[in-house]
Design a protein around this motif. Structure first.
Motif, PDB file in Angstrom:
ATOM      1  N   GLY A 138       0.819  -1.207   0.000  1.00  0.00           N
ATOM      2  CA  GLY A 138       0.000   0.000   0.000  1.00  0.00           C
ATOM      3  C   GLY A 138       0.846   1.248   0.000  1.00  0.00           C
ATOM      4  N   LYS A 177      -7.925   3.652   5.693  1.00  0.00           N
ATOM      5  CA  LYS A 177      -8.169   2.914   4.455  1.00  0.00           C
ATOM      6  C   LYS A 177      -9.569   3.166   3.902  1.00  0.00           C
ATOM      7  N   LEU A 209      -6.959  -2.529  -0.878  1.00  0.00           N
ATOM      8  CA  LEU A 209      -7.853  -2.100   0.190  1.00  0.00           C
ATOM      9  C   LEU A 209      -8.751  -3.235   0.669  1.00  0.00           C
TER      10      LEU A 209
END
Length: 131
Positions: free
Chosen positions: A10, A47, A127
């Motif tokens: 990420g 997130k 995600l």
């Protein structure tokens, strides 16, 4: 990006903070990892906020794409057809037109657009997998 012993793919919080400051929060207490490493002023990514921004970006891309398709169809309907001009079938993989310059611009746009969609898809997968 490390998350208490597990690896996650990420964005780095520092990089995300530069473009979406409201999606990053600072933990004001130190965090101690299992190996004894102390992380002061840890940054945490929200997130859900990033996910919602991604959904909004995909919706906007869809609107832009639909608008461009309508514009292309309108331009093709109004064009004067000749033996060298064939309209682009935007829904087909095999399209051609009379001008090589136009074909290059179309291929560049499609390449950029597909790359962006792949990037968004990867972000969505990240995600969803980190929940």
């Amino acid at each position: 990006v490390m998350s208490l012993g597990r690896r996650h793919l990420g964005p780095m919080a520092q990089e995300l903070q530069a473009i979406m400051p409201d999606a990053v929060k600072e933990v004001h207490s130190s965090v101690v990892l299992s190996d004894g490493t102390v992380l002061p002023n840890l940054l945490v990514v929200n997130k859900e906020r990033v996910f919602m921004e991604t959904v909004g970006a995909v919706q906007e891309l869809k609107r832009v794409n639909e608008s461009l398709l309508r514009r292309i169809e309108t331009l093709e309907q109004g064009a004067v057809f000749s033996h060298t001009y064939r309209p682009i079938n935007v829904r087909s993989k095999h399209h051609s037109c009379g001008g090589a310059r136009h074909l290059v611009h179309t291929e560049i746009f499609q390449g950029v657009f597909i790359s962006f969609l792949l990037l968004l898809a990867c972000l969505l997968l990240f995600l969803m997998s980190s929940r």
